[in-house]
Design an enzyme around this catalytic site. Sequence first.
Site, PDB file in Angstrom:
ATOM      1  N   ASP A 163       7.043 -83.351 -38.652  1.00 24.30           N
ATOM      2  CA  ASP A 163       6.702 -82.039 -39.188  1.00 24.30           C
ATOM      3  C   ASP A 163       7.954 -81.196 -39.466  1.00 24.30           C
ATOM      4  O   ASP A 163       8.770 -80.992 -38.564  1.00 24.30           O
ATOM      5  CB  ASP A 163       5.817 -81.327 -38.152  1.00 24.30           C
ATOM      6  CG  ASP A 163       4.974 -80.220 -38.741  1.00 24.30           C
ATOM      7  OD1 ASP A 163       5.321 -79.709 -39.814  1.00 24.30           O
ATOM      8  OD2 ASP A 163       3.963 -79.865 -38.118  1.00 24.30           O
ATOM      9  N   ASP A 164       8.091 -80.718 -40.705  1.00 24.34           N
ATOM     10  CA  ASP A 164       9.200 -79.830 -41.082  1.00 24.34           C
ATOM     11  C   ASP A 164      10.569 -80.489 -40.915  1.00 24.34           C
ATOM     12  O   ASP A 164      11.554 -79.809 -40.607  1.00 24.34           O
ATOM     13  CB  ASP A 164       9.165 -78.531 -40.265  1.00 24.34           C
ATOM     14  CG  ASP A 164       8.156 -77.531 -40.813  1.00 24.34           C
ATOM     15  OD1 ASP A 164       7.280 -77.933 -41.596  1.00 24.34           O
ATOM     16  OD2 ASP A 164       8.248 -76.340 -40.449  1.00 24.34           O
TER      17      ASP A 164
ATOM     18  N   CYS B  14       2.509 -77.969 -44.660  1.00 21.94           N
ATOM     19  CA  CYS B  14       1.704 -78.735 -43.696  1.00 21.94           C
ATOM     20  C   CYS B  14       0.307 -79.145 -44.164  1.00 21.94           C
ATOM     21  O   CYS B  14       0.025 -80.322 -44.357  1.00 21.94           O
ATOM     22  CB  CYS B  14       1.582 -77.931 -42.407  1.00 21.94           C
ATOM     23  SG  CYS B  14       3.148 -77.436 -41.683  1.00 21.94           S
TER      24      CYS B  14
ATOM     25  N   ARG C 154      -1.258 -82.822 -45.448  1.00 19.81           N
ATOM     26  CA  ARG C 154      -2.191 -83.595 -44.636  1.00 19.81           C
ATOM     27  C   ARG C 154      -3.495 -83.869 -45.378  1.00 19.81           C
ATOM     28  O   ARG C 154      -4.133 -84.899 -45.168  1.00 19.81           O
ATOM     29  CB  ARG C 154      -2.441 -82.856 -43.316  1.00 19.81           C
ATOM     30  CG  ARG C 154      -1.273 -82.979 -42.372  1.00 19.81           C
ATOM     31  CD  ARG C 154      -1.305 -81.967 -41.228  1.00 19.81           C
ATOM     32  NE  ARG C 154      -0.257 -82.283 -40.265  1.00 19.81           N
ATOM     33  CZ  ARG C 154       1.040 -82.069 -40.440  1.00 19.81           C
ATOM     34  NH1 ARG C 154       1.454 -81.499 -41.553  1.00 19.81           N
ATOM     35  NH2 ARG C 154       1.923 -82.394 -39.515  1.00 19.81           N
TER      36      ARG C 154
ATOM     37  N   LYS D 177      -1.092 -83.600 -34.479  1.00 22.93           N
ATOM     38  CA  LYS D 177      -1.495 -82.400 -35.209  1.00 22.93           C
ATOM     39  C   LYS D 177      -2.496 -82.741 -36.311  1.00 22.93           C
ATOM     40  O   LYS D 177      -2.237 -83.579 -37.157  1.00 22.93           O
ATOM     41  CB  LYS D 177      -0.235 -81.754 -35.804  1.00 22.93           C
ATOM     42  CG  LYS D 177      -0.477 -80.588 -36.751  1.00 22.93           C
ATOM     43  CD  LYS D 177       0.860 -79.985 -37.181  1.00 22.93           C
ATOM     44  CE  LYS D 177       0.712 -78.980 -38.294  1.00 22.93           C
ATOM     45  NZ  LYS D 177       1.987 -78.323 -38.639  1.00 22.93           N
TER      46      LYS D 177
ATOM     47  N   HIS E 161      -4.742 -80.090 -38.474  1.00 20.51           N
ATOM     48  CA  HIS E 161      -4.406 -79.070 -39.466  1.00 20.51           C
ATOM     49  C   HIS E 161      -5.062 -79.275 -40.835  1.00 20.51           C
ATOM     50  O   HIS E 161      -4.500 -78.929 -41.867  1.00 20.51           O
ATOM     51  CB  HIS E 161      -2.882 -78.966 -39.622  1.00 20.51           C
ATOM     52  CG  HIS E 161      -2.452 -77.606 -40.111  1.00 20.51           C
ATOM     53  ND1 HIS E 161      -1.207 -77.358 -40.650  1.00 20.51           N
ATOM     54  CD2 HIS E 161      -3.109 -76.419 -40.146  1.00 20.51           C
ATOM     55  CE1 HIS E 161      -1.108 -76.100 -40.995  1.00 20.51           C
ATOM     56  NE2 HIS E 161      -2.252 -75.498 -40.694  1.00 20.51           N
TER      57      HIS E 161
ATOM     58  N   HIS F 131       9.010 -79.140 -35.934  1.00 15.79           N
ATOM     59  CA  HIS F 131       8.488 -77.823 -36.329  1.00 15.79           C
ATOM     60  C   HIS F 131       8.805 -76.795 -35.240  1.00 15.79           C
ATOM     61  O   HIS F 131       8.789 -77.106 -34.057  1.00 15.79           O
ATOM     62  CB  HIS F 131       6.977 -77.958 -36.519  1.00 15.79           C
ATOM     63  CG  HIS F 131       6.285 -76.790 -37.148  1.00 15.79           C
ATOM     64  ND1 HIS F 131       6.144 -75.571 -36.531  1.00 15.79           N
ATOM     65  CD2 HIS F 131       5.655 -76.670 -38.347  1.00 15.79           C
ATOM     66  CE1 HIS F 131       5.464 -74.754 -37.319  1.00 15.79           C
ATOM     67  NE2 HIS F 131       5.159 -75.398 -38.433  1.00 15.79           N
TER      68      HIS F 131
ATOM     69  N   ASP G   7       6.227 -84.405 -43.414  1.00 15.02           N
ATOM     70  CA  ASP G   7       5.206 -83.688 -44.187  1.00 15.02           C
ATOM     71  C   ASP G   7       5.779 -82.765 -45.252  1.00 15.02           C
ATOM     72  O   ASP G   7       5.098 -82.401 -46.204  1.00 15.02           O
ATOM     73  CB  ASP G   7       4.260 -82.910 -43.263  1.00 15.02           C
ATOM     74  CG  ASP G   7       4.917 -81.708 -42.581  1.00 15.02           C
ATOM     75  OD1 ASP G   7       6.159 -81.684 -42.452  1.00 15.02           O
ATOM     76  OD2 ASP G   7       4.187 -80.796 -42.174  1.00 15.02           O
ATOM     77  N   ASN G   8       7.029 -82.351 -45.103  1.00 12.41           N
ATOM     78  CA  ASN G   8       7.680 -81.508 -46.102  1.00 12.41           C
ATOM     79  C   ASN G   8       9.147 -81.397 -45.726  1.00 12.41           C
ATOM     80  O   ASN G   8       9.591 -81.941 -44.712  1.00 12.41           O
ATOM     81  CB  ASN G   8       7.046 -80.115 -46.199  1.00 12.41           C
ATOM     82  CG  ASN G   8       6.753 -79.457 -44.872  1.00 12.41           C
ATOM     83  OD1 ASN G   8       5.594 -79.315 -44.484  1.00 12.41           O
ATOM     84  ND2 ASN G   8       7.787 -79.051 -44.158  1.00 12.41           N
TER      85      ASN G   8
ATOM     86  N   LYS H  77      11.116 -76.110 -47.669  1.00 10.02           N
ATOM     87  CA  LYS H  77       9.672 -76.150 -47.456  1.00 10.02           C
ATOM     88  C   LYS H  77       8.974 -75.060 -48.272  1.00 10.02           C
ATOM     89  O   LYS H  77       9.483 -73.954 -48.431  1.00 10.02           O
ATOM     90  CB  LYS H  77       9.394 -75.927 -45.966  1.00 10.02           C
ATOM     91  CG  LYS H  77       7.935 -75.722 -45.578  1.00 10.02           C
ATOM     92  CD  LYS H  77       7.832 -75.451 -44.086  1.00 10.02           C
ATOM     93  CE  LYS H  77       6.394 -75.159 -43.659  1.00 10.02           C
ATOM     94  NZ  LYS H  77       6.284 -74.951 -42.206  1.00 10.02           N
TER      95      LYS H  77
END
Length: 544
Positions: free
Chosen positions: A34-35, A72, A76, A129, A131, A220, A325-326, A371
């Site tokens: 994540d991130d 995010c 997903r 996660k 989300h 993240h 994810d990004n 992001k």
Amino acid sequence: MKTIFLFACALLALLPAAHPQSARRPNIILIMVDDMGYSDIGPYGSEIHTPNLDRLAREGLKLREFYNNSICAPTRASLMTGQYNHRAGIGFFDVNLGLPAYQGYLNRSSLTVAEVLQQSGYTTLMAGKWHVGNDSLSWPNQRGFDRFFGFIGGASNYYDIGSYADKVRPVTLVENNKTIRLQPGQYLTDEIAGHAVQYLDETRDSKKPFFLYVAYNAPHWPLQAQPEDIEKYKGRYSIGWDSLRTQRIARMKELGIIAPGATIATDPEVPRWESLTFDEKKLWEKKMEVYAAMIDRLDQGIGKILNKLKELKQDENTLVVFISDNGAQGGFIPFGRKRQRNSGPIGTAGSYDYQEQSWAHVSNTPFRAYKATAYEGGISSPLIAWFPGKIAAGSTARGTAHLIDLAPTFYEIAGAKYPSVYKQTPSYPLAGTSLAHLFFARQEIDRKAPLFWERAGNRAVRSGRWKLVSAYPANVWELYDIETDRAETRDLAAQNPQLVTELSAAYDKWAKANDVVEYDKIRPSGNSGFAGPFQNPPATGGRR
């Protein structure tokens, strides 16, 4: 002809045997972080210690061009369904803006990978996660997962210290529809990896193949890590972001991730490291030490998962795919929130800091922006695919691939039929194309249409070597030749007006087909939930 033959042989080895419950159908493990920026792991040029990801890359395939949806929840949505995020119901975020494409949870016509593989005889497991839907009707166990441990919303603290007088929020988790709490002394990254290992161990005597989705929330924000991991990086970042970025660029060229003459993006908002005071440098060093420690720890968890695979003698029958994810996060977001003050040192349970733009510029090396944008720094992710004996070791390929391609890839290698109707509801056709030919025979992707993006007014089209991109609120189309300028440093729109017209027309057609609404007509007011409902929220302020 030889290439086609080799691919046929490889793919035949993956197809299911006659018995529908055959354990020889391949297992699939999907790992998403994540991130995390494009260059933040060893195989993509980082100095951060990631031996397990190094191994997967050394024994598998790396893609140079794999795309996400810049943030995010939309990422997903596409990852879980193989649909563009608007079609899946998450055009903006996991908040309901009153239209089907913006309802904030996965609709029933967009089947999850877990639903499709579950009905095809797979055991479906998830840790981490979610989300993509806060209502309990949209939780993982309701969308095809047999087992789930993790959290439902957009972010979480990594520690629960059991006392909240100092503003450290409790960490509320869910396991198989039951609300639980992270216990004092536990670290969430370890618990996600630990439950992944536990769920794998539970398949020990099963004859069914498994699909395991590991969705780390690291790295993240908030910056919280284990002390022993932070200690590993003490002093490593005293060289500053300018020198570190130079080192990463050199390493990326050496690894073949970027070309020797690749363009490199700059960011005028990032100050020169030498312009900082001594105290400022020490503060910034600490942030990157903790960020690196968080990535180090998630890699340790991946090692435990790989060890369990080997113990179960499933390591040679399992496809592992790793992505982010990004891109890394620049600026202070979300808009409209005060930035919560730390109640403890950076790295501890009371830390609500994050990496911030100057280090994020390093993480996204060599790309432009961050992001939530449609520039390469927002939508580019590393991708590693590992399958011993099936994917050629140590290979690097261009791509160009997208999240929407992973679901059809999994279905092809699993021999799973994607249903036209599921539980009395018609299913949307898949938007992507299988990457099996790319993974197993290194063939170019046969994509029938360009790739498209829209999120909060940021738009893009990728067609062959060309990329059309527009940043909100300017809403002006820019054109880049990604083959020669992936860092997006030379806008060629003025020299190619006909191409801009053609690609923008293709975008308009896609937007209409996917119920994309002009952002100003749907933009939330006030606190927009940019980062989604945060169950343990550090409130942050406006952009610098």
